[in-house]
Motif scaffolding. Sequence first.
Motif, short mmCIF file in Angstrom:
data_model
loop_
_atom_site.label_atom_id
_atom_site.label_comp_id
_atom_site.label_asym_id
_atom_site.label_seq_id
_atom_site.Cartn_x
_atom_site.Cartn_y
_atom_site.Cartn_z
N TRP A 430 0.83 -1.20 0.00
CA TRP A 430 0.00 0.00 0.00
C TRP A 430 0.87 1.25 0.00
O TRP A 430 1.04 1.93 1.01
N GLY A 431 1.43 1.53 -1.15
CA GLY A 431 2.26 2.71 -1.36
C GLY A 431 2.38 2.98 -2.85
O GLY A 431 1.95 2.15 -3.68
N GLU A 432 2.94 4.12 -3.20
CA GLU A 432 3.09 4.43 -4.62
C GLU A 432 4.10 3.47 -5.27
O GLU A 432 5.23 3.34 -4.79
N PRO A 433 3.74 2.80 -6.38
CA PRO A 433 4.73 1.98 -7.10
C PRO A 433 5.82 2.88 -7.70
O PRO A 433 5.53 4.00 -8.16
N PHE A 434 7.03 2.39 -7.69
CA PHE A 434 8.10 3.11 -8.38
C PHE A 434 7.90 2.99 -9.89
O PHE A 434 7.63 1.89 -10.39
N PRO A 435 8.09 4.07 -10.64
CA PRO A 435 7.99 3.98 -12.10
C PRO A 435 9.33 3.55 -12.71
O PRO A 435 9.92 4.24 -13.54
N VAL A 436 9.84 2.40 -12.26
CA VAL A 436 11.19 1.95 -12.63
C VAL A 436 11.14 0.54 -13.20
O VAL A 436 10.42 -0.33 -12.67
N LEU A 478 4.38 -6.86 -3.82
CA LEU A 478 4.14 -6.61 -5.24
C LEU A 478 4.75 -7.68 -6.14
O LEU A 478 4.31 -7.88 -7.28
N ALA A 479 5.76 -8.40 -5.63
CA ALA A 479 6.37 -9.46 -6.43
C ALA A 479 5.40 -10.60 -6.70
O ALA A 479 5.61 -11.42 -7.60
N ARG A 480 4.31 -10.68 -5.92
CA ARG A 480 3.31 -11.73 -6.14
C ARG A 480 2.55 -11.52 -7.45
O ARG A 480 2.01 -12.47 -8.03
N ALA A 481 2.48 -10.27 -7.90
CA ALA A 481 1.74 -9.96 -9.13
C ALA A 481 2.65 -10.21 -10.34
O ALA A 481 3.16 -9.27 -10.97
N GLU A 482 2.85 -11.47 -10.68
CA GLU A 482 3.85 -11.84 -11.69
C GLU A 482 3.56 -11.22 -13.05
O GLU A 482 4.47 -10.79 -13.76
N ASP A 483 2.29 -11.20 -13.46
CA ASP A 483 1.94 -10.62 -14.76
C ASP A 483 2.20 -9.11 -14.77
O ASP A 483 2.53 -8.55 -15.82
N TRP A 484 2.05 -8.50 -13.65
CA TRP A 484 2.30 -7.05 -13.53
C TRP A 484 3.81 -6.77 -13.52
O TRP A 484 4.27 -5.80 -14.11
N VAL A 485 4.55 -7.65 -12.86
CA VAL A 485 5.99 -7.43 -12.70
C VAL A 485 6.71 -7.54 -14.05
O VAL A 485 7.60 -6.73 -14.35
N ARG A 496 11.76 -6.12 -15.56
CA ARG A 496 11.06 -6.41 -14.31
C ARG A 496 10.73 -5.10 -13.60
O ARG A 496 11.61 -4.26 -13.42
N ARG A 497 9.46 -4.97 -13.24
CA ARG A 497 9.09 -3.75 -12.51
C ARG A 497 9.73 -3.75 -11.11
O ARG A 497 9.91 -4.81 -10.50
N GLU A 498 10.03 -2.57 -10.64
CA GLU A 498 10.47 -2.42 -9.25
C GLU A 498 9.32 -2.86 -8.34
O GLU A 498 8.17 -2.44 -8.53
N THR A 499 9.62 -3.70 -7.36
CA THR A 499 8.56 -4.21 -6.49
C THR A 499 8.55 -3.58 -5.10
O THR A 499 7.66 -3.87 -4.30
#
Length: 841
Positions: A430-436, A478-485, A496-499
């Motif tokens: 529950w925080g802002e995702p990094f745009p990385v 956030l690493a649980r959201a594999e399709d998102w990552v 890979r998205r920053e988790t």
Amino acid sequence: MSTYDFTAIEARWQAFWMEQQSFRCLGPGEEGFDPSKPKYYVLDMFPYPSGAGLHVGHPKGYTATDITARYKRHRGFNVLHPMGWDAFGLPAEQYAIQTGTHPAKTTAKNVDQFRRQLQALGFSYDWAREVNTTDPNYYRWTQWIFNRLFERGLAYQAEVPVWWCEALGTVLANEEVIDGMSERGSHPCVRKPLRQWMLRITEYADRLLDDLEGLDWPESVKAMQREWIGRSVGAEISFATASVSGEALGSDFTVFTTRPDTLFGASFCVLSPEHPLVAELTTPEHVDAVAAYQEQAARKSELERAELQKEKTGVFTGSYALNPAFAEGDPRRLIPVWIADYVLMSYGTGAIMCVPDGDERDREFAEAYGLSVPQVLEEDGTLCNSDFLNGLSQEQAVPKMVSFLEEQKLGTGKVNYRLRDWLFSRQRYWGEPFPVLHELNAAGEDTGERKTVADGDLPVTLPELEDFTPTASGDPPLARAEDWVKVVDADGKVWRRETNSMPQWAGSCWYYLRFMDPHNDQAAWDPEIEKYWMPVDLYVGGAEHAVLHLLYARFWHKVLFDAGLVSTPEPFQSLVNQGMVQSYAFKDERGALVPIDEVEETQEGEYQRQATGDKVERLVAKMSKSLKNVINPDDVIQEYGADTMRLYEAFMGPVTASAPWNPRDLPGVHRFLQRVWRLFDREAVTEAPEEVTRALHRAIKKVGEDLEQMNYNTAIAAMMEFVNACTKSEVGLTTAHAQAFCILLEPFAPHLAEELWAQSQGVGALADTPWPAYDEAWLKASTVEIPVQVNGKLRGKAQVAADADRDTIEGAARDAVAEHLEGTIRKVVVVPGRLVNFVVA
């Protein structure tokens, strides 16, 4: 006579304000905006919407800003007075882990509760500007600002020792750990290295320090910021290491000191337990003791370790350093190397030289472990036993020693800071995702290449999850959201998205800018709008934010200023820390706290347990659930009304002072509003008595002057004096007097003021009606009361015209004390307006 029905009155006017958008603020580019008016931006530190809702302590600051906002509207200002929600945070995530309720649902429910409570108090916020840090339309621009930080080289990744809380599944900041336990929940925490995002706030250390001078802030807050930044001017000195026999070990280290002139008195060195050279310098016979001490230190926070009053502890490594002030062969050259937890890796170099004759902490350590204390300072502070520095003062000796060190290539002059780069990662959902994005090779391994998500592709929104706990491998939720990552770009590259997620500080670093232009979907804010409203003219919030929030927000603002995105170098020109509203609590003879609902009053000032009759002592404490002394504003409003609560909060004392909430005082404030109601219930008159007119003009002057200084309690007292004068007159008010008083009352008790304005045929919106003017002629009293003395003793008082001559004053004085004037009057002293004294034989 009609009844003061505050419930109906307040409901009616709150509905009216909402329907009419009475406090809608117009800015540049909006139809109806008047650029000829001066601007005033008054801002509350926006709240975290907790599940408990508001207690009566929260509105103290909100009441202060609302009074000022309403007053400034009367003074002809364009007033920006917004409200929003700092809504990301750990509590909602913990609740989600425990119950499975998505944090967004919990947050929305809490926001609705907070909004309802604030609206019930009649605060004049422009609700059309409401923002929420968890809204993707808001954090899109938080991510956009991160991109600006990244492209300017101010955001980077590093492996750093951090506080890790297994139970909370996240990294905690130093100030969130107390005695090795999490502040929230009291869970065990350990220090461990993790790869984290960092922001180079240290690049702005000098400007953050220097620019405090031009701010209208409490000196105590400035002092705390200066202390946190911790600018020190001194030198870095290189120390070679050696065995007990003097054989070189090759593991050299550097120390930073503000007193390089005392180098001749350095009789030992101390390294931080985390210093990378500790393992190399520890001899076999000291390995166990050093390892045990390092483990012990890892369980302490930096705040605990830096505490000056604590007992000094340490362990000898078995190795030595070479003091560069002494030549080879001098026995003073070989000095022992210890480790101690009061030395921090986060400050300086993680190593210090110790001069027991010049530093109290070093002396305590030396005396505790039997280390030498060579004298290098005379009683007057000049140097002695220091070769070429003997007889010099510190001011003379420091530059001379720095020159010596630089010539000999043993050290260099250096400016150091206590401020460290900002650890900006959290292992939370529950925080802002990094745009990385991190590039992956064919084997799925990180190549080390990183890039930010393009501005046009923002926001990077949070994925939907059902499990908010960290993964089995310790990765963030956030690493649980594999399709998102997993992200595949147009070129077929896999990323890979920053988790990690951003800390709660992120959204609060810039919200004051979004309030100016909250619905702009093309930019975070319009430059022309920002140029008009900035800086914030008045910022009000708790002293608990004196360092971190204010420092972080100032840092982001300066980065934006350097990028040409804002027009001012500082965001908040004037700062006020409201005092805390405390509550009563009780303790028994053993010192144990007793919940307030288990206590009854036996007689004035004495209390006992209801169940046992045991005597308990009353004390003032912070409101808390455990003490059951939290007071809900809903209950106060139901019994007395919002205007009574607002007036009471403002009347408790200076806005910056803390004071206990005393339910016994509420009826007195409520009675004042009832007296105002009854005063307006009298039949209006066409001409008021002189004393009423004078009282009104005195009130207009006093209330206006006090509001300029935020002295709300004395402004209320001035209004009470006016009502007292009217009550004594036993006649009604003129329409002009009634309407003028409505304007004075409106900032404090707006619902009642609106009702009375309508009753007195006020024209137009009360909130925008100009502040009344006072006439200097009416400020002068028509009569004065003069003390009359006989032989220096007060014997009576005489009422005379304010402009009476000496003979008239003397005549009135004689009449007032005639029975005391038997005998010969030798002398009469008349001081017009002050006193008369008869000297009688």
